[in-house]
Scaffold this active site. Structure first.
Site, short mmCIF file in Angstrom:
data_model
loop_
_atom_site.label_atom_id
_atom_site.label_comp_id
_atom_site.label_asym_id
_atom_site.label_seq_id
_atom_site.Cartn_x
_atom_site.Cartn_y
_atom_site.Cartn_z
N HIS B 264 -0.85 19.23 -67.03
CA HIS B 264 -0.94 18.55 -68.32
C HIS B 264 -2.41 18.38 -68.76
O HIS B 264 -2.79 18.80 -69.86
CB HIS B 264 -0.25 17.18 -68.20
CG HIS B 264 -0.25 16.38 -69.46
ND1 HIS B 264 0.83 16.33 -70.31
CD2 HIS B 264 -1.19 15.58 -70.02
CE1 HIS B 264 0.55 15.55 -71.34
NE2 HIS B 264 -0.68 15.07 -71.19
N GLU B 265 -3.21 17.79 -67.89
CA GLU B 265 -4.60 17.53 -68.27
C GLU B 265 -5.38 18.83 -68.45
O GLU B 265 -6.22 18.94 -69.35
CB GLU B 265 -5.29 16.62 -67.24
CG GLU B 265 -4.64 15.24 -67.05
CD GLU B 265 -4.55 14.41 -68.32
OE1 GLU B 265 -5.38 14.61 -69.22
OE2 GLU B 265 -3.61 13.58 -68.42
N HIS B 268 -4.90 20.06 -71.88
CA HIS B 268 -5.86 19.45 -72.83
C HIS B 268 -7.22 20.15 -72.71
O HIS B 268 -7.87 20.44 -73.72
CB HIS B 268 -6.06 17.97 -72.51
CG HIS B 268 -4.95 17.06 -72.96
ND1 HIS B 268 -4.56 16.98 -74.28
CD2 HIS B 268 -4.16 16.17 -72.28
CE1 HIS B 268 -3.59 16.07 -74.40
NE2 HIS B 268 -3.32 15.58 -73.20
N GLU B 294 -1.60 16.77 -77.81
CA GLU B 294 -0.48 16.53 -76.89
C GLU B 294 0.44 17.75 -76.85
O GLU B 294 1.05 18.03 -75.81
CB GLU B 294 0.26 15.28 -77.35
CG GLU B 294 1.05 14.59 -76.30
CD GLU B 294 0.24 14.01 -75.14
OE1 GLU B 294 -0.99 13.87 -75.27
OE2 GLU B 294 0.85 13.74 -74.09
#
Lengths: 503, 503
Positions: B264-265, B268, B294
């Site tokens: 997830h990170e 980003h 997101e």
């Protein structure tokens, strides 16, 4: 300006200074430890701008008269007068050099560093030679602006260790040479100490785990006030009493490299951590000189970290971490091995006994370069000759010879001697400390912080409040005397190599 | 002012802004990852001063007319006009609020955060209740300065996701509710998926080693442009194209927590990394909205990271790292388990299917708080009732209920809805991507960066050059349509729970 106005202006200036210094310090730690490499150009451009902002504050034309008023005013307390006078000295230094000269020097110094790197890669001193000469000329020019009638190299020695000059160091190194050289000769002729077991394979992960769960807690370096990371070249950095950062480097084939670098750097960190918090954010909140700082790291690394009581506390867990490698190595064998002396060509790998001779060579070269008795031309040959004569070592190539240290590449002449001086300071402090507290008892019982408490009370707490000779007087009760250092080395290495009868 | 003068002033201003932003970003990363805790007071005081310096630059009275001139000038190119108009918007926002109001709000918001922490510790919503009310009143007051006739909550929604308002989200969430609620009911009635093997003991050191040597390299997150550290609450931060930092958190009893937080990170991070470098140092060099950011992290985490092809590439090495724990778990069992759906009370632990309902509850509460149909008094009871009705979950206590999220404590209303919107954006992007490239083929063959290349070309490279609807048009070739998201969830969970016949 009234005194109150001066104080207000001063406090505001000092706070702004400390904010930019903190930012640049954190950016630098980040850069050296974790920052992604490809982002360097972007970061460096902005960091240079912020350094410029700091420089503008430091050299603010309105601050010099304020500092002068405070340092000379009998109405302010002695702490503040000392503080203001140190700032005054720093600011005068920065403001006396025309900005364009400063910028030109930075460029020349960057080019010199690059040339040094290239010379190392090519293993060719000739690539660096003209830059070394250039750095000397630059320093003569820059110190010329200071309006100081002393010899330039004397000024540079004084820069890193206030109060020292060639007369001081000549005397110091002569004493060292007289007693260390014959001692080394005896050691070299003795039965060598077995150190082979230190060069096995020690998985880095296990080294790291032991350091983080056993060594750092033993040293009292906790996450409340410190953090250790990894870099190629270990260093210590800090922003205030409760923010000290160290780094180390793990080598799979060398068990003790990271251990002693950790004890060393955490020694620097303890010094900064223990400075009285009332100096936080001011120029007094920092070790007073290079030699004094080095004395604290070396005291921890050598005078505590290489002793039997220290390892009585730690060796069992190290042996447990590396059962295969250390099963058959006794505590006594281990401690002998970490103290073994072998003359070598590389300063950073030198043991406690031969180390000061590496420094002596550098001092004599620096001295000769500045007084004109030595030329930078073919200096590599001079270097190699001195290593042969003083240490009996054949230097294999320039990279392991004259190109091994970074210091000269950016013109930091006069720094090396403080390394040897630090060891000598440490011996004298240790002598006094052992008269006052049961050092070995504390080390064995895992009460390392009780030893640090003595250092705090007698040395650290003062920060830069007094100069190094002043702190020596306060802590040891007498003037600096290199005899303690030489006695220590003779006693230690005579015992280690069973030379007692012959000394 | 001539255009050239305006440009010069603008570029200088923008550079100074970016330098302070970089410094504060690095100081913040340092603070959250490694900075010693006891140094916080010293650092925070100086960081606040540097933030003030940044604020002074941002609100420099000379810059607004310059920005206005540039954003309105037909003589400058469209990129620069967009850039200047975004800066103009930001600066106007900051300058319209009297400084003393801003300071008072910061104090209130800090106090509110502290109260939230205390309420969590005491597990007592009543402690936080007056502060929640206070934050709403503060936001009404602060947005009042903007001279914007729209409803305050509409303005706040627009703040995080430009172009959105209650009409937009009402329609969005109504569609979600209609199709997701019945789907969840069917899943709940199905045979549960076994996830017990994910909750064994997985030594953190091994998790970390696998992440650093297998997962991060697979994701293409290398030390050239990125660095991952550890924090209690994972986040991503960046200073430029080639400097993206992520964090994760390892839990011994939970194998997949750190894995999916990492994917997830790093999602980003890829977004920021892939933004055209010609925007570096400007406001365009950042994701365009919260929802768009997101969407990229969730696309990586869920639409790539929870698929069979992804794990075909990675599961064997994970199994090898944890042979005891995973020996008897097949690839297919593992992938089913990481997709299992169980209604729960805690948003951050929610699966892909139930997650949007957590958001919907928060949206409805925020909406009600601002239009006055809901009171902050006893809001915990309202919260619990909604969880019971919508998710069939009994909330055990306030800490696992209304006090679970930090967002409201500092007044960040309107942020939550972007989480659900991001998932929906991602579904539409994935649909288009799968039409254009062989996603599964790339994932299986460890060519994750080829998937990132599609995202770069169609989404990331633009940064904030276009708004979110504009980027949706460019990337997907049509307007935003939540139908893709709902189709995806229905297809996926029907297959996963063998519900095909009944859908």
């Amino acid at each position: 300006m009234t005194l109150q106005e001066a104080l207000n202006q001063y406090n505001d200036w000092k706070f702004r200074l400390s904010a930019y210094e903190m930012a640049l310090s954190i950016i630098n730690i980040d850069r050296l430890t974790v920052a992604p490499s490809d982002g360097a150009a972007y970061r460096d451009e902005r960091t240079a701008f912020l350094s410029g902002e700091l420089f503008s504050i430091q050299t603010d034309p309105q601050i010099l008269p304020v500092l002068k008023q405070l340092k000379d005013s009998p109405a302010v307390d002695a702490d503040l007068r000392r503080e203001a006078s140190l700032y005054f000295k720093e600011t005068t230094k920065l403001t006396c050099i025309p900005k364009e000269e400063f910028v030109a020097f930075r460029k020349a110094s960057d080019a010199s560093y690059d040339a040094w790197m290239e010379a190392r890669e090519k293993n060719d001193y000739a690539v660096f030679e003209p830059h070394l000469l250039g750095m000397i000329e630059w320093q003569k020019k820059l110190f010329g602006y200071r309006n100081d009638s002393r010899d330039v190299y004397d000024q540079m020695l004084d820069e890193y260790e206030p109060g020292t000059d060639r007369v001081f160091y000549d005397s110091f190194f002569t004493k060292l040479r007289e007693r260390i050289v014959p001692l080394i000769q005896k050691v070299v002729q003795s039965e060598p100490i077995d150190t082979s077991f230190l060069k096995q394979s020690f998985p880095v992960e296990l080294q790291k785990k032991w350091t983080e769960t056993v060594l750092l807690p033993y040293l009292g370096f906790d996450r409340g006030w410190g953090y250790q990371n990894e870099t190629e070249h270990p260093f210590t950095s800090w922003t205030c009493e409760n923010d000290c950062r160290t780094t180390t480097r793990y080598e799979e084939q060398n068990l003790i490299s990271s251990i002693f670098s950790t004890i060393h750097e955490v020694g620097h960190a303890w010094y900064e951590h223990n400075i009285s918090s009332r100096y936080d954010g001011s120029i007094l909140s920092s070790g007073v000189s290079s030699g004094m700082h080095e004395s604290q790291s070396r005291l921890c690394e050598n005078y505590l970290g290489r002793t039997l009581p220290f390892w009585k506390a730690l060796y069992p867990s190290l042996q447990e971490t590396f059962p295969e490698q250390l099963r058959s190595v006794s505590l006594e064998q281990f401690v002998r091995a970490v103290n073994a002396s072998f003359p070598s060509a590389v300063r950073t790998e030198a043991d406690e006994l031969t180390y000061p001779l590496h420094i002596m060579i550098r001092y004599e070269i620096e001295r000769g370069l500045f007084d004109g008795t030595l030329s930078a031309e073919h200096l590599d040959e001079t270097w190699n000759r001195m290593y042969r004569e003083l240490l009996g070592v054949e230097v294999k190539n320039a990279k392991e010879g004259i190109l091994q240290d970074v210091h000269w590449s950016d013109g930091s002449f006069g720094y090396f001697p403080t390394y040897a001086l630090g060891s000598a300071f440490a011996a004298q402090f240790m002598h006094k400390m052992r008269q006052e507290i049961a050092v070995d008892h504390f080390l064995e019982r895992r009460e390392y912080t009780s030893v640090m408490a003595w250092l705090r009370k007698n040395i650290h707490t003062y920060g830069a409040r007094y100069d190094a000779p002043g702190i020596m007087k306060l802590a040891a009760g007498e003037e600096f005397d290199p005899g303690y250092y030489l006695d220590y080395l003779e006693t230690k290495y005579s015992r280690l190599y069973y030379l007692e009868s012959s000394v």
